[in-house]
Design a protein around this motif. Structure first.
Motif, PDB file in Angstrom:
ATOM      1  N   GLU A  85       0.832  -1.208   0.000  1.00 20.13           N
ATOM      2  CA  GLU A  85       0.000   0.000   0.000  1.00 20.13           C
ATOM      3  C   GLU A  85       0.864   1.254   0.000  1.00 20.13           C
ATOM      4  OE1 GLU A  85      -0.843  -2.575   1.854  1.00 20.13           O
ATOM      5  OE2 GLU A  85      -2.845  -3.029   1.070  1.00 20.13           O
ATOM      6  N   LEU A  86       1.879   1.230   0.863  1.00 28.60           N
ATOM      7  CA  LEU A  86       2.721   2.412   0.935  1.00 28.60           C
ATOM      8  C   LEU A  86       3.482   2.593  -0.375  1.00 28.60           C
ATOM      9  CD1 LEU A  86       3.581   4.749   2.725  1.00 28.60           C
ATOM     10  CD2 LEU A  86       5.466   3.352   3.565  1.00 28.60           C
ATOM     11  N   ALA A  87       3.936   1.494  -0.957  1.00 32.39           N
ATOM     12  CA  ALA A  87       4.633   1.590  -2.241  1.00 32.39           C
ATOM     13  C   ALA A  87       3.714   2.233  -3.281  1.00 32.39           C
ATOM     14  CB  ALA A  87       5.084   0.201  -2.705  1.00 32.39           C
ATOM     15  N   ALA A  88       2.470   1.753  -3.328  1.00 37.85           N
ATOM     16  CA  ALA A  88       1.522   2.293  -4.307  1.00 37.85           C
ATOM     17  C   ALA A  88       1.283   3.786  -4.049  1.00 37.85           C
ATOM     18  CB  ALA A  88       0.205   1.526  -4.244  1.00 37.85           C
ATOM     19  N   GLN A  89       1.185   4.148  -2.784  1.00 35.56           N
ATOM     20  CA  GLN A  89       0.936   5.556  -2.470  1.00 35.56           C
ATOM     21  C   GLN A  89       2.133   6.440  -2.786  1.00 35.56           C
ATOM     22  OE1 GLN A  89      -0.616   5.934   1.519  1.00 35.56           O
ATOM     23  NE2 GLN A  89      -2.285   4.557   1.000  1.00 35.56           N
ATOM     24  N   VAL A  90       3.315   5.946  -2.482  1.00 35.70           N
ATOM     25  CA  VAL A  90       4.507   6.743  -2.794  1.00 35.70           C
ATOM     26  C   VAL A  90       4.598   6.923  -4.308  1.00 35.70           C
ATOM     27  CG1 VAL A  90       7.026   6.737  -2.781  1.00 35.70           C
ATOM     28  CG2 VAL A  90       5.789   6.147  -0.707  1.00 35.70           C
ATOM     29  N   HIS A  91       4.324   5.842  -5.032  1.00 34.68           N
ATOM     30  CA  HIS A  91       4.392   5.955  -6.488  1.00 34.68           C
ATOM     31  C   HIS A  91       3.361   6.962  -7.003  1.00 34.68           C
ATOM     32  CE1 HIS A  91       3.849   4.335 -10.736  1.00 34.68           C
ATOM     33  NE2 HIS A  91       4.981   4.984 -10.692  1.00 34.68           N
ATOM     34  N   GLU A  92       2.201   6.927  -6.400  1.00 30.90           N
ATOM     35  CA  GLU A  92       1.163   7.896  -6.776  1.00 30.90           C
ATOM     36  C   GLU A  92       1.669   9.324  -6.534  1.00 30.90           C
ATOM     37  OE1 GLU A  92      -1.354   6.645  -8.388  1.00 30.90           O
ATOM     38  OE2 GLU A  92      -1.860   8.748  -8.767  1.00 30.90           O
ATOM     39  N   SER A  93       2.359   9.531  -5.414  1.00 31.12           N
ATOM     40  CA  SER A  93       2.912  10.865  -5.117  1.00 31.12           C
ATOM     41  C   SER A  93       3.978  11.251  -6.136  1.00 31.12           C
ATOM     42  CB  SER A  93       3.534  10.898  -3.711  1.00 31.12           C
ATOM     43  OG  SER A  93       2.544  10.692  -2.751  1.00 31.12           O
ATOM     44  N   VAL A  94       4.806  10.277  -6.511  1.00 24.55           N
ATOM     45  CA  VAL A  94       5.846  10.554  -7.509  1.00 24.55           C
ATOM     46  C   VAL A  94       5.185  11.047  -8.796  1.00 24.55           C
ATOM     47  CG1 VAL A  94       7.578   9.459  -9.005  1.00 24.55           C
ATOM     48  CG2 VAL A  94       7.543   8.952  -6.558  1.00 24.55           C
ATOM     49  N   ARG A  95       4.104  10.383  -9.178  1.00 28.06           N
ATOM     50  CA  ARG A  95       3.414  10.791 -10.405  1.00 28.06           C
ATOM     51  C   ARG A  95       2.756  12.151 -10.254  1.00 28.06           C
ATOM     52  NH1 ARG A  95       1.627   5.952 -13.623  1.00 28.06           N
ATOM     53  NH2 ARG A  95      -0.122   7.244 -14.218  1.00 28.06           N
ATOM     54  N   THR A  96       2.141  12.351  -9.091  1.00 28.54           N
ATOM     55  CA  THR A  96       1.438  13.621  -8.851  1.00 28.54           C
ATOM     56  C   THR A  96       2.410  14.797  -8.880  1.00 28.54           C
ATOM     57  OG1 THR A  96      -0.136  12.469  -7.451  1.00 28.54           O
ATOM     58  CG2 THR A  96      -0.048  14.851  -7.211  1.00 28.54           C
ATOM     59  N   TYR A  97       3.497  14.665  -8.110  1.00 29.78           N
ATOM     60  CA  TYR A  97       4.428  15.796  -8.022  1.00 29.78           C
ATOM     61  C   TYR A  97       5.295  15.914  -9.276  1.00 29.78           C
ATOM     62  CZ  TYR A  97       3.057  15.397  -3.134  1.00 29.78           C
ATOM     63  OH  TYR A  97       2.336  15.299  -1.972  1.00 29.78           O
ATOM     64  N   GLY A  98       5.423  14.803  -9.996  1.00 30.96           N
ATOM     65  CA  GLY A  98       6.275  14.838 -11.182  1.00 30.96           C
ATOM     66  C   GLY A  98       5.493  15.067 -12.459  1.00 30.96           C
ATOM     67  N   VAL A  99       4.240  15.482 -12.304  1.00 29.20           N
ATOM     68  CA  VAL A  99       3.353  15.561 -13.469  1.00 29.20           C
ATOM     69  C   VAL A  99       3.900  16.468 -14.580  1.00 29.20           C
ATOM     70  CG1 VAL A  99       1.928  17.407 -12.449  1.00 29.20           C
ATOM     71  CG2 VAL A  99       0.928  15.895 -14.165  1.00 29.20           C
ATOM     72  N   ASN A 100       4.663  17.491 -14.200  1.00 27.93           N
ATOM     73  CA  ASN A 100       5.182  18.418 -15.213  1.00 27.93           C
ATOM     74  C   ASN A 100       6.615  18.097 -15.635  1.00 27.93           C
ATOM     75  OD1 ASN A 100       2.781  19.950 -14.930  1.00 27.93           O
ATOM     76  ND2 ASN A 100       3.629  20.872 -13.077  1.00 27.93           N
ATOM     77  N   MET A 101       7.116  16.935 -15.214  1.00 28.59           N
ATOM     78  CA  MET A 101       8.516  16.630 -15.513  1.00 28.59           C
ATOM     79  C   MET A 101       8.584  15.388 -16.371  1.00 28.59           C
ATOM     80  SD  MET A 101      10.008  17.569 -11.831  1.00 28.59           S
ATOM     81  CE  MET A 101      11.493  18.182 -12.488  1.00 28.59           C
ATOM     82  N   ARG A 102       9.605  15.319 -17.160  1.00 25.15           N
ATOM     83  CA  ARG A 102       9.715  14.144 -18.038  1.00 25.15           C
ATOM     84  C   ARG A 102      10.566  13.075 -17.384  1.00 25.15           C
ATOM     85  NH1 ARG A 102      10.770  17.037 -23.417  1.00 25.15           N
ATOM     86  NH2 ARG A 102       8.810  18.187 -23.660  1.00 25.15           N
ATOM     87  N   LEU A 103      10.036  12.512 -16.318  1.00 31.21           N
ATOM     88  CA  LEU A 103      10.736  11.424 -15.646  1.00 31.21           C
ATOM     89  C   LEU A 103       9.806  10.227 -15.595  1.00 31.21           C
ATOM     90  CD1 LEU A 103      12.295  13.495 -12.725  1.00 31.21           C
ATOM     91  CD2 LEU A 103      13.553  12.420 -14.595  1.00 31.21           C
TER      92      LEU A 103
END
Ligand code: AMP
Length: 417
Positions: A85-103
């Motif tokens: 669950e935490l892995a999924a949530q952290v990944h979700e945060s990575v996507r959310t905060y990285g939405v404007n970056m090409r990573l």
């Protein structure tokens, strides 16, 4: 303090603004500038403090500085978490905060098919979020290459150690380049966490933020004494009487979680259980149903509840007291977030007195005791259990619930001698 002053680039600031965050949390304002400098960090912060953004935002920024040809290939940041669950949530945060970056990012954890994960890894990533076991499966099969990792994050390191991941972590560390930035986040500092940190971190900046809710200003805590065999009845009674709509209930075992949710259902209360034996899809659905109000009661074990991003729950119930006193603090931290008032109730049988005493020791104070008329211990003695030590309490008036700390005054018996 504003996000603008932390040294984050515009793409990240706009992603943060899109989330509606106006001010960094204390862990964010302390940690972000240090991580941006490239230093190792030892951060003491619990879930709910904003710790995920505290490492994700600067991590994204550091990764975006690299030349184009190194991007989107082998993972350059690795985030290890104790639970799926935490892995999924952290990944979700990575996507959310990285939405404007090409990573590029992906997440790998057990309990789901490995092939789609292999495919994602094969296509290339910058950030890999993983639970230790599944990551080692990939390493063993040669489907992940960790030789380019520049940043390692251990999230909820104390939990990983509690869950016995130390050997997995050590094996993973051997697969990483020697030169890298290490970030260790932990809610508590046991000797084991210190040992891990000592071996891992180079001249780290130690950052500590106040433990959330230890003072518990926004959480009212209460203990309801009850015979072990009548807990379910009391819980149904409290839920119905108070017309509680969203309750997170903790049990000690997976089996207990299943049994209780079935029993509540038969009492006409919509409930579901979430624990490690359930498939990832079932857990995700249970959480979504709970958040949307389809399900009123979510019954969880400590491990399953870890990292669940559920804010401002009105009620948390300790159906069983946790064996580890610190878990009590984690559990009740689920309620009363963001300044909202919350209630944490513990249904405590006479067998759990010692556990309660240990919890009160950790809290540094006693939890008020309130007997619910008709549910006190004597009435709860099951036939045939008369040889159990009876709990003698004076009769009390129904209209005058008494708050006492009588539990803590019981002569204490140490468990396990
Ligand atoms: P965490 O401690 O990372 O689990 O974060 C707890 C919650 O706080 C999450 O729901 C985040 O979306 C939220 N959050 C993180 N940073 C901020 C912030 N600066 N302002 C408001 N909410 C935040």
């Amino acid at each position: 303090m504003s996000f603008d002053l932390l040294g984050l680039r515009a793409e990240l600031l706009s992603a943060v603004a899109a989330q509606g965050y106006t001010t960094p949390t204390p862990i964010q304002s302390k940690t972000i500038p240090v991580i941006l400098e490239g230093r190792d960090v030892l951060a003491g912060a619990q879930t709910g403090t904003g710790k995920t953004a505290a490492f994700t935002l600067p991590m994204l920024q550091l990764l975006s500085r690299s030349p184009q040809e190194t991007r989107g290939r082998l993972p350059r940041a690795l985030v290890l978490t104790p639970t799926r669950e935490l892995a999924a949530q952290v990944h979700e945060s990575v996507r959310t905060y990285g939405v404007n970056m090409r990573l590029k990012s992906t997440v790998v954890f057990g309990g789901v098919g490995i092939n789609p994960q292999i495919e994602h890894l094969r296509r290339g990533v910058d950030i890999l979020v993983a639970t230790p076991g599944r990551l080692l499966d990939h390493a063993g099969q040669g489907t992940v290459n960790l030789s380019r990792v520049e940043i390692l994050v251990l999230d909820e390191a104390d939990r990983m150690l509690d869950m016995g991941f130390i050997h997995d972590i050590k094996r993973i560390l051997k697969l990483l380049p020697m030169k890298r930035q290490n970030l260790l986040f932990s809610a508590t500092y046991s000797d084991e966490v210190k040992r891990l940190a000592d071996g891992l971190l180079h001249n780290p900046e130690a950052i500590e933020v106040a433990r959330r809710n230890t003072a518990a200003e926004t959480i009212s805590q209460v203990v309801h004494p009850v015979g072990h065999g009548r807990k379910r009845e009391l819980l149904s009674h409290l839920i119905k009487k108070g017309d509680w709509r969203q309750v997170l209930v903790f049990t000690r075992t997976k089996h207990g979680a299943n049994r209780l949710s079935t029993q509540l259902e038969s009492d006409g209360i919509n409930a579901t259980a979430i624990h490690g034996n359930k498939s990832q899809a079932a857990r995700t659905r249970a959480l979504a149903d709970f958040k949307s109000g389809v399900v009123r009661i979510l019954v969880a074990t400590d491990i399953a509840a870890r990292g669940l991003d559920i804010d401002s729950l009105p009620h948390v119930v300790n159906y069983d007291l946790p064996n580890v006193p610190e878990d009590y603090v984690h559990r009740i931290g689920r309620t009363g977030r963001a300044g909202a008032n919350g209630m944490a109730l513990s249904l405590v049988s006479s067998e759990e007195k010692d556990l309660l005493r240990d919890i009160q020791r950790v809290l540094g104070r006693n939890i008020p005791v309130e007997e619910i008329p008709g549910f006190k211990h004597e009435a709860a003695q099951a036939p045939g259990s008369a040889n159990r030590e009876p709990e003698r309490r004076p009769e009390r008036h129904l209209d005058r619930p008494r708050r006492t700390n009588s539990f803590s005054r019981q002569p204490s018996r140490r468990r396990n001698g």
